[in-house]
Design a protein around this motif. Structure first.
Motif, PDB file in Angstrom:
ATOM      1  N   TYR A  30      -8.218   2.309   3.063  1.00 19.14           N
ATOM      2  CA  TYR A  30      -8.214   0.844   3.069  1.00 19.14           C
ATOM      3  C   TYR A  30      -7.050   0.309   2.245  1.00 19.14           C
ATOM      4  O   TYR A  30      -6.284  -0.564   2.699  1.00 19.14           O
ATOM      5  CB  TYR A  30      -9.538   0.319   2.525  1.00 19.14           C
ATOM      6  CG  TYR A  30      -9.514  -1.158   2.204  1.00 19.14           C
ATOM      7  CD1 TYR A  30      -9.686  -2.111   3.204  1.00 19.14           C
ATOM      8  CD2 TYR A  30      -9.310  -1.605   0.897  1.00 19.14           C
ATOM      9  CE1 TYR A  30      -9.655  -3.469   2.920  1.00 19.14           C
ATOM     10  CE2 TYR A  30      -9.276  -2.952   0.606  1.00 19.14           C
ATOM     11  CZ  TYR A  30      -9.452  -3.890   1.608  1.00 19.14           C
ATOM     12  OH  TYR A  30      -9.405  -5.228   1.322  1.00 19.14           O
ATOM     13  N   PHE A  31      -6.890   0.823   1.032  1.00 25.67           N
ATOM     14  CA  PHE A  31      -5.833   0.324   0.155  1.00 25.67           C
ATOM     15  C   PHE A  31      -4.446   0.629   0.716  1.00 25.67           C
ATOM     16  O   PHE A  31      -3.530  -0.194   0.616  1.00 25.67           O
ATOM     17  CB  PHE A  31      -5.983   0.930  -1.246  1.00 25.67           C
ATOM     18  CG  PHE A  31      -7.000   0.247  -2.097  1.00 25.67           C
ATOM     19  CD1 PHE A  31      -6.704  -0.933  -2.751  1.00 25.67           C
ATOM     20  CD2 PHE A  31      -8.271   0.770  -2.245  1.00 25.67           C
ATOM     21  CE1 PHE A  31      -7.640  -1.583  -3.532  1.00 25.67           C
ATOM     22  CE2 PHE A  31      -9.225   0.133  -3.024  1.00 25.67           C
ATOM     23  CZ  PHE A  31      -8.911  -1.054  -3.670  1.00 25.67           C
ATOM     24  N   VAL A  32      -4.278   1.813   1.302  1.00 23.28           N
ATOM     25  CA  VAL A  32      -2.970   2.174   1.853  1.00 23.28           C
ATOM     26  C   VAL A  32      -2.606   1.280   3.033  1.00 23.28           C
ATOM     27  O   VAL A  32      -1.505   0.704   3.083  1.00 23.28           O
ATOM     28  CB  VAL A  32      -2.963   3.659   2.279  1.00 23.28           C
ATOM     29  CG1 VAL A  32      -1.700   3.975   3.081  1.00 23.28           C
ATOM     30  CG2 VAL A  32      -3.028   4.559   1.054  1.00 23.28           C
ATOM     31  N   ILE A  33      -3.517   1.131   3.986  1.00 21.07           N
ATOM     32  CA  ILE A  33      -3.215   0.366   5.199  1.00 21.07           C
ATOM     33  C   ILE A  33      -3.067  -1.113   4.900  1.00 21.07           C
ATOM     34  O   ILE A  33      -2.116  -1.770   5.354  1.00 21.07           O
ATOM     35  CB  ILE A  33      -4.310   0.600   6.259  1.00 21.07           C
ATOM     36  CG1 ILE A  33      -4.310   2.075   6.698  1.00 21.07           C
ATOM     37  CG2 ILE A  33      -4.086  -0.298   7.473  1.00 21.07           C
ATOM     38  CD1 ILE A  33      -5.456   2.442   7.608  1.00 21.07           C
ATOM     39  N   LEU A  37       0.804  -3.755   4.703  1.00 18.81           N
ATOM     40  CA  LEU A  37       1.048  -4.949   5.521  1.00 18.81           C
ATOM     41  C   LEU A  37       1.277  -6.192   4.680  1.00 18.81           C
ATOM     42  O   LEU A  37       1.179  -7.306   5.167  1.00 18.81           O
ATOM     43  CB  LEU A  37      -0.134  -5.174   6.469  1.00 18.81           C
ATOM     44  CG  LEU A  37      -0.373  -4.073   7.502  1.00 18.81           C
ATOM     45  CD1 LEU A  37      -1.693  -4.275   8.220  1.00 18.81           C
ATOM     46  CD2 LEU A  37       0.778  -4.038   8.510  1.00 18.81           C
ATOM     47  N   LYS A  38       1.588  -6.009   3.385  1.00 20.08           N
ATOM     48  CA  LYS A  38       1.842  -7.129   2.481  1.00 20.08           C
ATOM     49  C   LYS A  38       3.293  -7.120   2.017  1.00 20.08           C
ATOM     50  O   LYS A  38       3.954  -6.068   2.014  1.00 20.08           O
ATOM     51  CB  LYS A  38       0.939  -7.038   1.247  1.00 20.08           C
ATOM     52  CG  LYS A  38      -0.543  -7.182   1.504  1.00 20.08           C
ATOM     53  CD  LYS A  38      -1.315  -7.044   0.195  1.00 20.08           C
ATOM     54  CE  LYS A  38      -2.813  -7.155   0.403  1.00 20.08           C
ATOM     55  NZ  LYS A  38      -3.562  -6.985  -0.863  1.00 20.08           N
ATOM     56  N   SER A  46      -2.339  -8.868  -5.961  1.00 21.81           N
ATOM     57  CA  SER A  46      -3.671  -8.304  -5.770  1.00 21.81           C
ATOM     58  C   SER A  46      -3.601  -7.202  -4.733  1.00 21.81           C
ATOM     59  O   SER A  46      -3.062  -7.395  -3.635  1.00 21.81           O
ATOM     60  CB  SER A  46      -4.658  -9.383  -5.317  1.00 21.81           C
ATOM     61  OG  SER A  46      -5.921  -8.820  -5.031  1.00 21.81           O
ATOM     62  N   THR A  47      -4.141  -6.036  -5.077  1.00 20.57           N
ATOM     63  CA  THR A  47      -4.136  -4.914  -4.143  1.00 20.57           C
ATOM     64  C   THR A  47      -5.416  -4.834  -3.318  1.00 20.57           C
ATOM     65  O   THR A  47      -5.456  -4.134  -2.312  1.00 20.57           O
ATOM     66  CB  THR A  47      -3.977  -3.586  -4.907  1.00 20.57           C
ATOM     67  OG1 THR A  47      -5.030  -3.471  -5.875  1.00 20.57           O
ATOM     68  CG2 THR A  47      -2.630  -3.535  -5.617  1.00 20.57           C
ATOM     69  N   LEU A 246       3.892   2.733   0.880  1.00 20.88           N
ATOM     70  CA  LEU A 246       2.593   2.728   1.551  1.00 20.88           C
ATOM     71  C   LEU A 246       2.751   2.670   3.072  1.00 20.88           C
ATOM     72  O   LEU A 246       1.979   3.278   3.811  1.00 20.88           O
ATOM     73  CB  LEU A 246       1.749   1.553   1.053  1.00 20.88           C
ATOM     74  CG  LEU A 246       1.330   1.639  -0.422  1.00 20.88           C
ATOM     75  CD1 LEU A 246       0.615   0.367  -0.849  1.00 20.88           C
ATOM     76  CD2 LEU A 246       0.441   2.850  -0.650  1.00 20.88           C
ATOM     77  N   ALA A 247       3.765   1.944   3.528  1.00 22.96           N
ATOM     78  CA  ALA A 247       4.046   1.937   4.969  1.00 22.96           C
ATOM     79  C   ALA A 247       4.502   3.317   5.435  1.00 22.96           C
ATOM     80  O   ALA A 247       4.113   3.788   6.513  1.00 22.96           O
ATOM     81  CB  ALA A 247       5.101   0.887   5.291  1.00 22.96           C
TER      82      ALA A 247
END
Length: 278
Positions: A30-33, A37-38, A46-47, A246-247
């Motif tokens: 969840y955190f990676v995907i 996209l931010k 905020s992560t 992360l992307a």
């Protein structure tokens, strides 16, 4: 008439516990995907929050900076050829140990099993010296050969248990019909090893595709970088480009996740079949 099992409180508790554990393992995804996209300011703020707008420019930048097609092909070539070699070498070695039991073969099998518990960190410096001495450094072939050495122990152990479940009478019939020892293995035994071969390929692929430490020791040229090595380029000494990293992680993990989800049922089938005799 068949009796219908009652839905007990114990079963409900186990199901809830299983769901909670599954969610716990899905949190990193969840955190990676989401954070891939931010924009970087939004990620730094905020992560945990969902992105206000889906920012796909990170993936466009990563595709170019990482030279993703080249890194993808390097990872694919190394993974495929490592798997081919490991399956062939390990299956033949395990077959010989099972069908020709002797003190020497038992000792070799014990050495393979013992090698499974040796941590890689304890032998990585001698490995680099040996690989450098025989000309295996900074080449995909050299890295593949290194994977042969590190992966063969577990693979031989898995094939060894599976081959015990194959009836010896099948091979004896083929020998009576005039089949050579190599013909018996490749025409009779090896096709029967398909469930375990599939399991071995899946486990090896998960390990080799995501491996960072061994490629970082063997590969030095930028054009030989695998996906994990290319992703690490976003982490510098003074700056860390988390939005791009992360992307890159998402792009790198996506192929192997799809492969695993498509083939996961074969893991249970292969290990279960190999545990009939052991």
């Amino acid at each position: 008439m068949e009796t219908v099992k009652k839905y007990s409180g114990r079963l409900f508790t186990l199901e809830v516990l299983g769901i909670l554990i599954a969610l716990l393992f899905l949190v990193p995804f969840y955190f990676v995907i989401v954070n891939s996209l931010k924009t970087f300011p939004e990620l730094a703020a905020s992560t945990a929050k969902l992105p206000q707008t889906l920012y796909f420019d990170n993936y466009k930048k990563v595709w170019t900076i990482m030279k993703f097609p080249s890194a993808f092909m390097n990872s694919l070539i190394i993974t495929v050829f490592s798997n081919i070699g490991l399956v062939v070498i390990s299956s033949m070695a395990a077959y010989r140990m099972v069908r020709k039991p002797s003190k020497f073969n038992n000792l070799i099998f014990l050495a393979f099993v013992a090698a499974m518990v040796i941590p890689f960190q304890s032998i990585m410096i001698p490995l680099v010296r040996v690989a450098s001495g025989v000309g295996l450094m900074d080449s995909k072939i050299g890295l593949i050969i290194c994977y042969f050495g590190f992966g063969v122990s577990l693979n031989v152990f898995l094939f060894h248990g599976f081959i015990k479940s194959i009836p010896l009478e099948i091979e004896e019939s083929a020998t009576v019909d005039g089949c050579s020892p190599y013909g018996v293995f490749w025409r009779i035994v090896f096709p029967l090893l398909k469930p375990m071969s599939t399991t071995v390929v899946i486990l090896n692929s998960l390990w080799i595709w995501n491996d960072y430490l061994l490629p970082s020791l063997v590969l030095n040229s930028p054009e030989l970088r695998t996906i994990p090595l290319a992703t690490f380029s976003f982490f510098g000494q003074y700056t860390k480009q988390w939005d791009l990293a992360l992307a890159g992680l998402t792009l790198g993990v996506l192929p192997i996740v799809i492969f695993f989800l498509a083939m996961q049922k074969h893991i249970v089938e292969g290990i279960t079949a190999g545990s009939v005799k052991g």
